[in-house]
Design an enzyme around this catalytic site. Sequence first.
Site, PDB file in Angstrom:
ATOM      1  N   ALA A 152       0.871  -1.188   0.000  1.00 51.23           N
ATOM      2  CA  ALA A 152       0.000   0.000   0.000  1.00 51.23           C
ATOM      3  C   ALA A 152       0.907   1.238   0.000  1.00 51.23           C
ATOM      4  O   ALA A 152       0.800   2.116   0.864  1.00 51.23           O
ATOM      5  CB  ALA A 152      -0.961   0.000   1.182  1.00 51.23           C
ATOM      6  N   GLY A 208      11.432   4.303   7.614  1.00 43.18           N
ATOM      7  CA  GLY A 208      10.899   5.655   7.812  1.00 43.18           C
ATOM      8  C   GLY A 208      10.840   6.021   9.288  1.00 43.18           C
ATOM      9  O   GLY A 208      10.516   5.190  10.142  1.00 43.18           O
ATOM     10  N   HIS A 244       7.107   5.800   1.333  1.00 47.13           N
ATOM     11  CA  HIS A 244       7.876   4.639   0.856  1.00 47.13           C
ATOM     12  C   HIS A 244       8.725   5.034  -0.360  1.00 47.13           C
ATOM     13  O   HIS A 244       9.869   4.607  -0.496  1.00 47.13           O
ATOM     14  CB  HIS A 244       6.942   3.504   0.417  1.00 47.13           C
ATOM     15  CG  HIS A 244       6.124   2.917   1.520  1.00 47.13           C
ATOM     16  ND1 HIS A 244       4.772   3.055   1.592  1.00 47.13           N
ATOM     17  CD2 HIS A 244       6.489   2.169   2.596  1.00 47.13           C
ATOM     18  CE1 HIS A 244       4.316   2.407   2.658  1.00 47.13           C
ATOM     19  NE2 HIS A 244       5.331   1.868   3.290  1.00 47.13           N
ATOM     20  N   SER A 290       0.963   7.506   5.550  1.00 50.82           N
ATOM     21  CA  SER A 290       0.825   6.179   6.141  1.00 50.82           C
ATOM     22  C   SER A 290      -0.110   5.360   5.256  1.00 50.82           C
ATOM     23  O   SER A 290      -1.078   5.907   4.705  1.00 50.82           O
ATOM     24  CB  SER A 290       0.210   6.305   7.543  1.00 50.82           C
ATOM     25  OG  SER A 290      -0.260   5.055   7.983  1.00 50.82           O
ATOM     26  N   SER A 291       0.171   4.067   5.165  1.00 47.95           N
ATOM     27  CA  SER A 291      -0.725   3.203   4.378  1.00 47.95           C
ATOM     28  C   SER A 291      -2.121   3.226   4.983  1.00 47.95           C
ATOM     29  O   SER A 291      -3.121   3.078   4.288  1.00 47.95           O
ATOM     30  CB  SER A 291      -0.196   1.774   4.358  1.00 47.95           C
ATOM     31  OG  SER A 291       1.126   1.777   3.888  1.00 47.95           O
ATOM     32  N   ARG A 292      -2.186   3.415   6.312  1.00 47.64           N
ATOM     33  CA  ARG A 292      -3.484   3.415   6.991  1.00 47.64           C
ATOM     34  C   ARG A 292      -4.331   4.635   6.629  1.00 47.64           C
ATOM     35  O   ARG A 292      -5.539   4.626   6.858  1.00 47.64           O
ATOM     36  CB  ARG A 292      -3.288   3.369   8.508  1.00 47.64           C
ATOM     37  CG  ARG A 292      -2.776   2.041   8.996  1.00 47.64           C
ATOM     38  CD  ARG A 292      -2.425   2.144  10.468  1.00 47.64           C
ATOM     39  NE  ARG A 292      -1.576   1.044  10.887  1.00 47.64           N
ATOM     40  CZ  ARG A 292      -2.008  -0.108  11.378  1.00 47.64           C
ATOM     41  NH1 ARG A 292      -3.284  -0.313  11.518  1.00 47.64           N
ATOM     42  NH2 ARG A 292      -1.170  -1.053  11.717  1.00 47.64           N
ATOM     43  N   LYS A 326       8.723   7.767  10.774  1.00 48.39           N
ATOM     44  CA  LYS A 326       7.382   7.811  11.384  1.00 48.39           C
ATOM     45  C   LYS A 326       7.298   6.716  12.454  1.00 48.39           C
ATOM     46  O   LYS A 326       6.740   6.915  13.512  1.00 48.39           O
ATOM     47  CB  LYS A 326       6.289   7.624  10.330  1.00 48.39           C
ATOM     48  CG  LYS A 326       4.883   7.743  10.941  1.00 48.39           C
ATOM     49  CD  LYS A 326       3.814   7.746   9.891  1.00 48.39           C
ATOM     50  CE  LYS A 326       3.608   6.399   9.274  1.00 48.39           C
ATOM     51  NZ  LYS A 326       3.096   5.365  10.231  1.00 48.39           N
ATOM     52  N   ASP A 327       7.881   5.565  12.128  1.00 47.41           N
ATOM     53  CA  ASP A 327       7.921   4.461  13.096  1.00 47.41           C
ATOM     54  C   ASP A 327       9.204   4.596  13.919  1.00 47.41           C
ATOM     55  O   ASP A 327      10.130   3.789  13.804  1.00 47.41           O
ATOM     56  CB  ASP A 327       7.865   3.121  12.360  1.00 47.41           C
ATOM     57  CG  ASP A 327       6.553   2.964  11.624  1.00 47.41           C
ATOM     58  OD1 ASP A 327       5.515   2.895  12.282  1.00 47.41           O
ATOM     59  OD2 ASP A 327       6.573   2.968  10.379  1.00 47.41           O
TER      60      ASP A 327
HETATM   61  O1  PAF Z   1       7.201  -0.599   8.946  1.00 52.25           O
HETATM   62  C1  PAF Z   1       6.661  -1.552   8.337  1.00 52.25           C
HETATM   63  O2  PAF Z   1       6.017  -1.379   7.293  1.00 52.25           O
HETATM   64  C2  PAF Z   1       6.816  -2.962   8.888  1.00 52.25           C
HETATM   65  O3  PAF Z   1       6.808  -2.958  10.282  1.00 52.25           O
HETATM   66  C3  PAF Z   1       8.066  -3.687   8.343  1.00 52.25           C
HETATM   67  C4  PAF Z   1       9.344  -3.009   8.798  1.00 52.25           C
HETATM   68  C5  PAF Z   1       8.013  -3.734   6.829  1.00 52.25           C
HETATM   69  C6  PAF Z   1       8.091  -5.131   8.865  1.00 52.25           C
HETATM   70  O4  PAF Z   1       6.963  -5.828   8.469  1.00 52.25           O
END
Ligand code: PAF
Length: 283
Positions: free
Chosen positions: A32, A147, A37, A185-187, A149-150
């Site tokens: 997504a 990223g 990304h 975010s994909s969400r 963000k996480d």
């Molecule tokens: O950040 C994400 O999209 C996921 O946690 C990852 C790092 C691809 C692991 O599934």
Amino acid sequence: MQIITTPVALDQALAAEREAQKTIGLVPTMGALHAGHASLVSRSVSENDVTVVSVFVNPTQFNDKRDLDSYPRNLEADCALLESLGADIVFAPTVEAAYPEPDTRQFSYPPIDTVMEGGKRPGHFNGVCQIVSKLFLWTRPDRAYFGEKDFQQIAVIRAMVADQGFQLELRPCPIVREESGLAMSSRNALLTADERKTATNIYATLQASKDFAKEHTVAETHDFVVSTLNAINGLEVEYYEIVDGITLQPISDWQETADVVGCITVYCGVRPVRLIDNIRYKG
Ligand code: PAF
């Protein structure tokens, strides 16, 4: 661009590249794909000879089955974007290919993985480490891109890389935001148009809190963010923590450390959609 679905085929595809001493960049994703990304992929393409992008919605990192089931998936559109960005390989395994056997490995890096997301989503970071370590073993990248963000995820993966002795460079990349300030975010795809507008208050409030922080304590700044967002119809803060950017432990005084980050998770809308974001106060 090749689309590969098994670890064995990935190894075969990369064997000649390794033999020719080509550098390999890995961008792990759950698909997504969005502009956030895309920025990781473009950076990998510019820094490596070969870029591998994994697209895999990893079941072991979801502690809520509904969340896993509703996670957006669109491999065709993802591949079209990745081709246009110059990625060389898309690695999109099935769950059976990624986990031929249940993964019983336990990764534990307290206190980094026990606070915030670690507390709210038990087992989440263990699942992230399971899949990311497999991706590192299969791809053997020179560099891996994540990223910011996480924010906590990067800290946990850094601990896992040190613990497991992976020989690679982690490349954290800045958050990419929509024009409205909403973190990509994909969400976000799960939000209605109105909810998307409401969600822009998250970053606006975090930004406003940077000014507020100049004249207020950590506790007051924390309360300012939580009460401002909770007063908005359609938003509910799950947690807001103002932490040391390295240890991820909550701080109580701005002078405690040189690196201070505010990390937030907010539920937005009727579904509701769980959104995360962060802001750096110092460092
Ligand atoms: O950040 C994400 O999209 C996921 O946690 C990852 C790092 C691809 C692991 O599934």
